[in-house]
Every structure is written in structure tokens, then in C-alpha cells.
Design a protein around this motif. Structure first.
Motif, mmCIF file in Angstrom:
data_model
loop_
_atom_site.group_PDB
_atom_site.id
_atom_site.type_symbol
_atom_site.label_atom_id
_atom_site.label_comp_id
_atom_site.label_asym_id
_atom_site.label_seq_id
_atom_site.Cartn_x
_atom_site.Cartn_y
_atom_site.Cartn_z
ATOM 1 N N TYR A 174 0.831 -1.204 0.000
ATOM 2 C CA TYR A 174 0.000 0.000 0.000
ATOM 3 C C TYR A 174 0.866 1.254 0.000
ATOM 4 O O TYR A 174 1.795 1.382 0.776
ATOM 5 N N SER A 218 -2.462 1.224 -8.343
ATOM 6 C CA SER A 218 -3.896 1.296 -8.623
ATOM 7 C C SER A 218 -4.307 2.694 -9.057
ATOM 8 O O SER A 218 -3.560 3.654 -8.906
ATOM 9 N N TYR A 234 -7.185 4.664 -7.679
ATOM 10 C CA TYR A 234 -8.124 4.561 -6.555
ATOM 11 C C TYR A 234 -9.159 5.662 -6.680
ATOM 12 O O TYR A 234 -8.831 6.842 -6.594
ATOM 13 N N THR A 237 -9.475 1.288 -10.568
ATOM 14 C CA THR A 237 -9.253 -0.134 -10.323
ATOM 15 C C THR A 237 -9.700 -0.498 -8.909
ATOM 16 O O THR A 237 -9.900 -1.667 -8.597
ATOM 17 N N HIS A 238 -9.802 0.524 -8.069
ATOM 18 C CA HIS A 238 -10.281 0.339 -6.696
ATOM 19 C C HIS A 238 -11.150 1.534 -6.338
ATOM 20 O O HIS A 238 -10.955 2.633 -6.873
ATOM 21 N N GLU A 264 -14.739 -0.170 0.959
ATOM 22 C CA GLU A 264 -13.625 -0.206 0.024
ATOM 23 C C GLU A 264 -13.794 -1.464 -0.808
ATOM 24 O O GLU A 264 -14.013 -2.548 -0.265
ATOM 25 N N SER A 305 -12.671 -3.472 -4.757
ATOM 26 C CA SER A 305 -11.912 -3.408 -6.005
ATOM 27 C C SER A 305 -12.895 -3.367 -7.168
ATOM 28 O O SER A 305 -14.085 -3.670 -7.010
ATOM 29 N N GLU A 333 -13.060 -5.362 -9.663
ATOM 30 C CA GLU A 333 -13.583 -6.710 -9.973
ATOM 31 C C GLU A 333 -14.725 -7.053 -9.024
ATOM 32 O O GLU A 333 -15.760 -7.602 -9.447
ATOM 33 N N GLU A 334 -14.531 -6.762 -7.767
ATOM 34 C CA GLU A 334 -15.579 -7.065 -6.777
ATOM 35 C C GLU A 334 -16.827 -6.227 -7.059
ATOM 36 O O GLU A 334 -17.954 -6.713 -6.915
#
Lengths: 304, 324
Positions: A3, A31, A33, A202-203, A215, A217, A219-220
Motif C-alpha cells: 500500500y 492502482s 483509486y 481499479t479500486h 472499500e 476493487s 472486480e468485486e
């Protein structure tokens, strides 16, 4: 996971107003973000704290592993660039002069990188035009160029598309993607334009009233917002057996509710369920966007 | 610090405001020199108000607008985001302010000195000249530091500029008020007088036009003229109620010495004493002007104290300031 930025119960109070209320977030390295929240949620306040413009009331954060209360935090900040709210540029100087000023400020001995930087943000042809005469999009891009002057690997952008026309928004988006993909720069973007963020991030970090709500991502989020058919039946155990036999992807929500992700022949499914004495009570198409997902988390009732 | 100063100098070179105000300082010095040499300004007592105070206004204008721009364009953020501490930012601004004060002072003094060398400086001893130049340079630095502190602590450019201009006037008025208070004598001499009939010899002197003194005459009903002379006698000296006693007197004297205008008034009085030796308002020895104005030697120390005090206040408050 590595991170770049981690905040730990960060709180900021202005006299009678609590801007941040125990905010905890993690920005992964590499990322883009997307920091999402409505007006007054605390996005800009967080950015001011990590940039060192203000001190937190309580809590702390780490930047490149260095704690905010450490003396070395300033060294960490040299590896980041930021555009907070509006682009910070001298309006009585040209684009090149603004960058030379920034180079001098950072102690960069040579001005060699300036033409390349101007080309990267699309301002190579501005010549002797003063920054005060730039369009809003050009000013934003110059602000980003100034933020990139020290060759940072972490870029913080506070609502970069604010006030831009559609072409300006596209240009900024493409620039951010280029910086992330080609130059491996981690980008933290705060915005309330969800559609724009969905093409970039991406997040995501969803903030409301100074707190991190979720929080997630990309994909999630895609999985959570995936198009499906929500079925209400008398017994999902029977439904599960039937769907398994049909090789259909599904997710059981409750004893009577399930989401079916694949396209399925409704007649065949209903006939198969009827044979097993399972009633089909309802079927609904579900397609959740980032917007509806966000509203479901933070609530949109107060704006109705 | 070096990086911050390099960046500030670079910005100055590209700033139209800098060149305009520098040119205005040169013009101000030229005008001051010409008027002094030509002696065409009659009112000596407001000379410095008319010709020196505008120089400080020019200094205030540049520093206020230059510093205020940092907040207006939000460029002050860039300095802190790059990892520079607030203390370093403020310190570099103060050093820059000192440099600007010296530069603008030189822009004022050099043309002024060149013009005065053609006729206005010969009566002034070298020691007085050196002390005055040093004092003026330090005062310019004091003002520059004050304007910088105000500009950095007040983020609204317009408010900071107005406050700096108001401060110049307020300091000027305060200095005049303090001077007026400190010049009050400790005792007041009240004079009594009486009318005494003149002797025939004295009447003859009046008729011949050789009598020196105050006299009056009265004519009675018959047309006879009687001459009276005015005889003054000193009464006992009474304490002046407006005289400020110790220790407040010392406090006010220190305050007057700390104020830039208080120092300017004293320098102006000394220069006037040198330039117009017959025009003495009080009984002072003629041989060494600096002995007549002993406070002049302490003014550089007061200026240094002002600079340190203002810088300390600026550093302390800016460190705690939240940047939006």
C-alpha cells in the motif's frame, strides 16, 4: 499487498464541524483509486491532510510506510504530486515558466524534462501565452504537469474533471490512464462523477459523512453489480439442484431467493422446478450500476 | 531554503509588478533628491511625510500583492506538497522580504544620493550620513518584514493590502502622538506682568524711535497722553500636568524608538539641524549633531529587535495556520 497510503482512524474537526470521523482506507500500489462521495463527505479534507496542508485532529496515516507524525514524512511527500481542488498555477506566467518555477522549488538542476512534460499533458504549443488566459481544461492539465514535475510515483487529484467540457474530461481521463499504465504511477482521484470514475478506477473507496462506507476493487464491484435474474421460489435447495443440472451459474441469497447469472430457458427451468414441486413466485431482471450501488450504500432518500 | 529563494527570485524576474514598483522606488528617490536640492518645499516638518512615506507605500504594495497572489493562485500549496515545512516556507518569505526591503531602499537611496551630492549633502557630517543611511535601510527591512508577516497570515489579498496601508498611517500617527507627549516640559513657567508709567527719558526715546520694549499709551478726557511700559516678572514654576513621569516615560520613549516613524522623525530632525543650523527650536550644542540626538545610535538595535520580534511572531502563527 503493498500500500502506498494507509489511513488509520483519521479524524478532522473544524470548530463545530466534523469533517472526517475515523476514516480508514488503503490505497494499493499501482492502482487508480477512485475516492467517491457526495459534496461535503470529506474527500478534499482527507487530501489536505495527506498533502500536509492541515494537521489531523486525531488518528494518523502512513505514506510509503512512513507515519504522518514522523519527521521523515516530508521526504515521503517528495515522491507524490497533488492537485488539490483547483490547479495551483501562477496566472501571470507561461506554462513553461510555471514548470521552471516548480523545478527550482524542487531543486531539479536541469530544465531538460520540461518540453516532454508539456507534451505529455498536451500543452507543448502554448508558447508565450500566460496561464491566466488558458481554458479550464488547460489549467487543469498544467496543474497536473506541475504535480508531475518531481517525477512522482503517487499522484493525488481532487475532482480533476470539475468544470470541464466533455472533451476536456476525455483528455484528462486518457492522461490519467496513460500515467497509470505506461508510467506506473499510482493515482488517487476523488470525484462525485461516478460514470467517469467507473471508466478509470481499479479500486474504490466510498465515503460518507467523514467515514469510509466501503472499500472495494473494480472486480468485486463488477461482481456485485453483475446483470442477473432474481428468482423467488418456494425452496432454493430444489432450485440449486435444477440449476446445477443445467450448468447455470447462480448465487443463493436466502431460503427463497437466488440470483441467476447465466441466460436460462425459462420454460425448461419452470417445468423442471414444477416436477420437483417447487413453485416459482417471481422473476426479475437485475442490472445494478455503480450509481445504484453507491446510492444503496450511502442512501439517496434525502435528495428525493 | 536555497531552493525556495531561487524560485522566488525567478518569479520576481518575470513579475511586471516587481519591475513597476522598483521603478516607482527609483522615481521616488529622484523626486526626493530634486526637491531637497532645489529647496522648493517650504514646510520642513511634513517633508518626510510627503516624500518618504510614499516609498513605504510602494514597498507595502509590492509585498502585499506578491504574497497575496500566493493565496489567490493557491501556489502556496505547491510548496508544502513538495515536502517543505511551513517554517521553511515562512522563513524563506521573510528572508525574501528582507532582500526586497534592501533592494527597494537602494533603489530609493542611490539616485537620491547622486542628486544630493550636487548640493544637498555638504553640510551633513559623514557620521550622521552613515547613521541615517544605515537606519533607513534597517527601517525598510522592518517594514518589509511586517508587510510579509501580514501578507502570509492573512490569506485574503485585498484585506492584507489594506491592512498594510492602514498600518503605515497608524504607525505614523502613533509616532507623532508619542513625540508630542515626550516633548512636553516637566515645568510650566507662568509669567506675570504689570503696567508701569514711563519716565520722561523713556517717553523721549519713544518719540525718537529708539525705545526697545513693550509699551502702551492712554489718553485721558483732557487729551493728555500717558505712556506705560510692560514689566514682566517670573512667577514660580509649576509642574506640567501633561508631563509623563517615570517609568512610563521610559516605556513611551522605547516604544517611540521601536516605531519606524518615530525613528524617521528623529533622523529628520537631526538632518534639519545639520542643514539649517540657525533654525534651532531648542538649546542644543552645535559642535556634534549626534551628541544632540543620542537616540540615533540606539535605533539600529531597536530595528534589529523589531525584525526579530516580527519574524518570531510570523513563524509562530504561520506554523499553526491551516492552508486551504
Amino acid at each position: 499487498m503493498n500500500y502506498i497510503l494507509q489511513t488509520n482512524n483519521l479524524t478532522k474537526r473544524y470548530k463545530h464541524f466534523q469533517a472526517l470521523n475515523g476514516l480508514t482506507m488503503n490505497v494499493p500500489k499501482g492502482s487508480v483509486y477512485g475516492f467517491v462521495g457526495k459534496n461535503g463527505a470529506g474527500k478534499t479534507t482527507l487530501i489536505r491532510l495527506i498533502c500536509g496542508l492541515q494537521e489531523p485532529t486525531s488518528g494518523d496515516f502512513t505514506l510509503y510506510g512512513i507515519r504522518s507524525d514522523s519527521k521523515d514524512i516530508r521526504k515521503s511527500r517528495r515522491r507524490m504530486g497533488a492537485v488539490v481542488e483547483t490547479a495551483a498555477i501562477y496566472t501571470d506566467m507561461t506554462a513553461e515558466e510555471n514548470l521552471k518555477y516548480q523545478y527550482l522549488l524542487m531543486g531539479i538542476p536541469s530544465y531538460q524534462g520540461i518540453p516532454e512534460l508539456l507534451k505529455l499533458v498536451g500543452l507543448e504549443d502554448t508558447g508565450k501565452k500566460k496561464a491566466g488566459n488558458f481554458s479550464l481544461g488547460m489549467k487543469q492539465r498544467l496543474g497536473i504537469a506541475i504535480a508531475l514535475a518531481g517525477d512522482p510515483d503517487f499522484l493525488v487529484l481532487d475532482e480533476p474533471a470539475n468544470g470541464l467540457d466533455p472533451q476536456g474530461i476525455v483528455e484528462i481521463r486518457e492522461l490519467i490512464l496513460k500515467l497509470n499504465r505506461q508510467h506506473q504511477i499510482t493515482v488517487l482521484i476523488s470525484s462525485h462523477i461516478l460514470d467517469e470514475l467507473s471508466r478509470l478506477a481499479t479500486h474504490y473507496g466510498i465515503i460518507d459523512s467523514g467515514r469510509m462506507v466501503k472499500e472495494i476493487s473494480a472486480e468485486e464491484l463488477e461482481a456485485a453489480c453483475r446483470k442477473c435474474t432474481r428468482m423467488e421460489v418456494s425452496d432454493t435447495a430444489v432450485l440449486a439442484c435444477v440449476l446445477d443440472s443445467m450448468n447455470v451459474e447462480y448465487k443463493i441469497i436466502s431460503a427463497t431467493t437466488a440470483d441467476v447469472f447465466s441466460k436460462v430457458n425459462v420454460t425448461r427451468l419452470t417445468e423442471a422446478l414444477t416436477k420437483e414441486n417447487c413453485e416459482v413466485l417471481s422473476m426479475q431482471e437485475k442490472d445494478e450500476s455503480l450509481e445504484s450501488y453507491y446510492l444503496s450504500l450511502v442512501g439517496g432518500g434525502d435528495r428525493a | 531554503m536555497r531552493k525556495l529563494l531561487s524560485a522566488e527570485i525567478y518569479r520576481c524576474r518575470h513579475s511586471l509588478l516587481f519591475w513597476l514598483t522598483l521603478f516607482a522606488s527609483v522615481l521616488s528617490g529622484v523626486f526626493y533628491g530634486i526637491v531637497t536640492v532645489s529647496g522648493s518645499f517650504d514646510d520642513v516638518y511634513s517633508f518626510e511625510d510627503v516624500f518618504v512615506v510614499p516609498f513605504f507605500v510602494i514597498l507595502a504594495a509590492f509585498i502585499s500583492l506578491n504574497t497575496g497572489r500566493e493565496y489567490m493562485d493557491n501556489t502556496i500549496r505547491n510548496k508544502i506538497i513538495t515536502g517543505t515545512s511551513k517554517t521553511a516556507v515562512m522563513f524563506s518569505k521573510l528572508v525574501f522580504g528582507v532582500g526586497i526591503g534592501v533592494l527597494f531602499c537602494a533603489a530609493f537611496l542611490v539616485p537620491c544620493a547622486i542628486i544630493l551630492s550636487f548640493g544637498g549633502l555638504s553640510e551633513i557630517p559623514a557620521s550622521v550620513l552613515c547613521l541615517t543611511v544605515l537606519g533607513f535601510v534597517l527601517l525598510s527591512v522592518v517594514w518589509a518584514v511586517l508587510f510579509t508577516v501580514i501578507g502570509m497570515l492573512i490569506s485574503a489579498k485585498g484585506v492584507g493590502s489594506i491592512m498594510n496601508l492602514v498600518l503605515i498611517i497608524a504607525v505614523m500617527l502613533l509616532a507623532y502622538q508619542l513625540e508630542s507627549i515626550l516633548r512636553q516640559p516637566e515645568f510650566i513657567t507662568t509669567t506675570e506682568f504689570s503696567q508701569v508709567q514711563m519716565t520722561p527719558e523713556e517717553v523721549k526715546q519713544i518719540q525718537e524711535g529708539t525705545y526697545e520694549g513693550n509699551y502702551s499709551l492712554s489718553t485721558d478726557e483732557n487729551g493728555q497722553v500717558t505712556y506705560y511700559k510692560t514689566v514682566f516678572s517670573d512667577a514660580e514654576q509649576t509642574p506640567n500636568p501633561k508631563y509623563v513621569k517615570q517609568p512610563f516615560r521610559d516605556i513611551l520613549a522605547h516604544l517611540d524608538s521601536m516605531l519606524p516613524q518615530g525613528q524617521i522623525n528623529e533622523y529628520a530632525s537631526c538632518l534639519t539641524h545639520c542643514t539649517y543650523p540657525d533654525d534651532q527650536a531648542d538649546d542644543t550644542p552645535e559642535n556634534d549633531p549626534i551628541n544632540a540626538y543620542p537616540r540615533l545610535k540606539t535605533f539600529p538595535l531597536y530595528s534589529c529587535f523589531d525584525i526579530l520580534l516580527l519574524s518570531g511572531v510570523g513563524l509562530l502563527f504561520f506554523h499553526k495556520q491551516e492552508i486551504r
